[in-house]
Design an enzyme around this catalytic site. Structure first.
Site, PDB file in Angstrom:
ATOM      1  N   LEU A 216       0.814  -1.221   0.000  1.00  0.00           N
ATOM      2  CA  LEU A 216       0.000   0.000   0.000  1.00  0.00           C
ATOM      3  C   LEU A 216       0.847   1.269   0.000  1.00  0.00           C
ATOM      4  O   LEU A 216       0.335   2.333   0.326  1.00  0.00           O
ATOM      5  CB  LEU A 216      -0.952   0.000   1.203  1.00  0.00           C
ATOM      6  CG  LEU A 216      -2.073  -1.041   1.169  1.00  0.00           C
ATOM      7  CD1 LEU A 216      -2.912  -0.962   2.433  1.00  0.00           C
ATOM      8  CD2 LEU A 216      -2.959  -0.839  -0.056  1.00  0.00           C
ATOM      9  N   CYS A 234       3.330  -1.330   8.697  1.00  0.00           N
ATOM     10  CA  CYS A 234       1.908  -1.023   8.491  1.00  0.00           C
ATOM     11  C   CYS A 234       1.067  -2.296   8.443  1.00  0.00           C
ATOM     12  O   CYS A 234       0.038  -2.402   9.111  1.00  0.00           O
ATOM     13  CB  CYS A 234       1.733  -0.219   7.206  1.00  0.00           C
ATOM     14  SG  CYS A 234       2.588   1.382   7.236  1.00  0.00           S
ATOM     15  N   HIS A 235       1.496  -3.278   7.636  1.00  0.00           N
ATOM     16  CA  HIS A 235       0.722  -4.510   7.505  1.00  0.00           C
ATOM     17  C   HIS A 235       1.595  -5.752   7.601  1.00  0.00           C
ATOM     18  O   HIS A 235       1.153  -6.848   7.264  1.00  0.00           O
ATOM     19  CB  HIS A 235      -0.037  -4.520   6.172  1.00  0.00           C
ATOM     20  CG  HIS A 235      -0.989  -3.380   6.029  1.00  0.00           C
ATOM     21  ND1 HIS A 235      -0.644  -2.188   5.446  1.00  0.00           N
ATOM     22  CD2 HIS A 235      -2.279  -3.238   6.427  1.00  0.00           C
ATOM     23  CE1 HIS A 235      -1.670  -1.355   5.472  1.00  0.00           C
ATOM     24  NE2 HIS A 235      -2.683  -1.963   6.061  1.00  0.00           N
ATOM     25  N   GLY A 236       2.852  -5.565   8.006  1.00  0.00           N
ATOM     26  CA  GLY A 236       3.698  -6.717   8.316  1.00  0.00           C
ATOM     27  C   GLY A 236       4.311  -7.389   7.109  1.00  0.00           C
ATOM     28  O   GLY A 236       4.309  -8.635   7.040  1.00  0.00           O
ATOM     29  N   PRO A 249       1.660  -9.352   3.185  1.00  0.00           N
ATOM     30  CA  PRO A 249       0.686  -9.143   2.104  1.00  0.00           C
ATOM     31  C   PRO A 249       1.255  -8.501   0.835  1.00  0.00           C
ATOM     32  O   PRO A 249       0.568  -8.453  -0.183  1.00  0.00           O
ATOM     33  CB  PRO A 249      -0.342  -8.208   2.744  1.00  0.00           C
ATOM     34  CG  PRO A 249       0.442  -7.426   3.750  1.00  0.00           C
ATOM     35  CD  PRO A 249       1.472  -8.392   4.293  1.00  0.00           C
TER      36      PRO A 249
END
Length: 271
Positions: A216, A234-236, A249
């Site tokens: 992202l 942020c999202h690993g 991700p």
């Protein structure tokens, strides 16, 4: 006369049928005999022209026969000789222009056309250029399209950031252990398989990547994560020291910008 009276009566009659609306009007023998077969459907009441105060040469139907534009002969015999020669030469035929005057007129036409064309191009420039400028990058961005960055001496696992085209670029020096680890990873374990040799050139112990997470668009942290490379909190998303995605991700590896080393301590970014 009886013909005129009949015409007046006909004019006052309302349209009562389809034939009154669409069929031909009644034939006037008076008009046909006086003016020819093309006037046979004309109303005699409309041909009364008062010419007592002025002489109208070319007005139908009371003008002179030579001055009237009409054909009283069959069309197959029609030619241009119906005009009176004196009237034609006086009112229609233009006098012959000398060659010098024709050349002068031609030059004047060329000059006027050239001025008008130049003026049109000049106006089009100021109309179209703003539209073209809208799609152009800012001059500050153009100046940064290709840059040379002085990196200097770096220690193992040291990371320096360079801004190129508005994007952060990581120049990361890898240790000998990190180099061995990224080269020993089987391609089957990679989500986005790429060898370390295909990603970097020149000084292989320096990784040059765009520091934007491919998930992202966050900024990953160097020297962090499960694989000792880069980590996006942020999202690993975990990247190794080559910037390849290993877990999380993010679908793709960190992008490698076009670059080349121009010296041991300077890198050129851009094409």
């Amino acid at each position: 006369s009886s013909s005129s009276a009949a015409s007046d009566v006909y004019k006052r009659q309302p349209v009562n049928s389809w034939s009154d609306e669409f069929l031909k009007p009644p034939v006037s023998k008076e008009m046909e005999g006086k003016y020819g077969r093309y006037a046979k459907y004309s109303d005699p009441a409309l041909s009364k022209v008062d010419t007592t105060e002025e002489v109208v040469l070319n007005t139908y139907p009371e003008g002179t026969k030579q001055g009237r534009i009409e054909v009283t002969r069959p069309l197959k015999e029609f030619d241009a000789c119906m005009w009176d020669e004196k009237f034609f030469r006086k009112n229609i035929l233009k006098p012959k222009i000398p060659d010098s005057q024709m050349d002068k007129g031609r030059v004047t036409d060329y000059a006027l056309n050239s001025v008008l064309l130049g003026f049109a191009i000049y106006i089009a420039r100021y109309v179209l250029l703003p539209v073209w400028y809208v799609g152009q990058p800012r001059m500050s961005m153009v100046a940064m399209m290709n840059i040379e960055a002085e990196i200097g001496e770096m220690e193992d696992k040291q990371c320096k950031t360079v801004v190129w085209r508005g994007k952060p670029i990581y120049v990361y020096k890898r240790s000998a252990k990190q180099m061995k680890d990224v080269q020993d990873v089987p391609m089957s374990q990679l989500k986005h398989p790429e060898t370390d040799e295909s990603r970097f050139t020149g000084k292989m112990d320096h990784a040059v990547v765009i520091a934007i997470c491919t998930h992202l668009g966050c900024i990953p942290i160097p020297n962090d994560g499960l694989f000792g490379g880069f980590f996006c909190p942020c999202h690993g998303s975990h990247y190794d020291a080559s910037g390849r995605i290993r877990q999380g991700p993010a679908p793709l590896n960190l992008e490698v910008p076009p670059y080349k080393w121009i010296s041991d301590s300077a890198v050129y970014l851009g094409k």
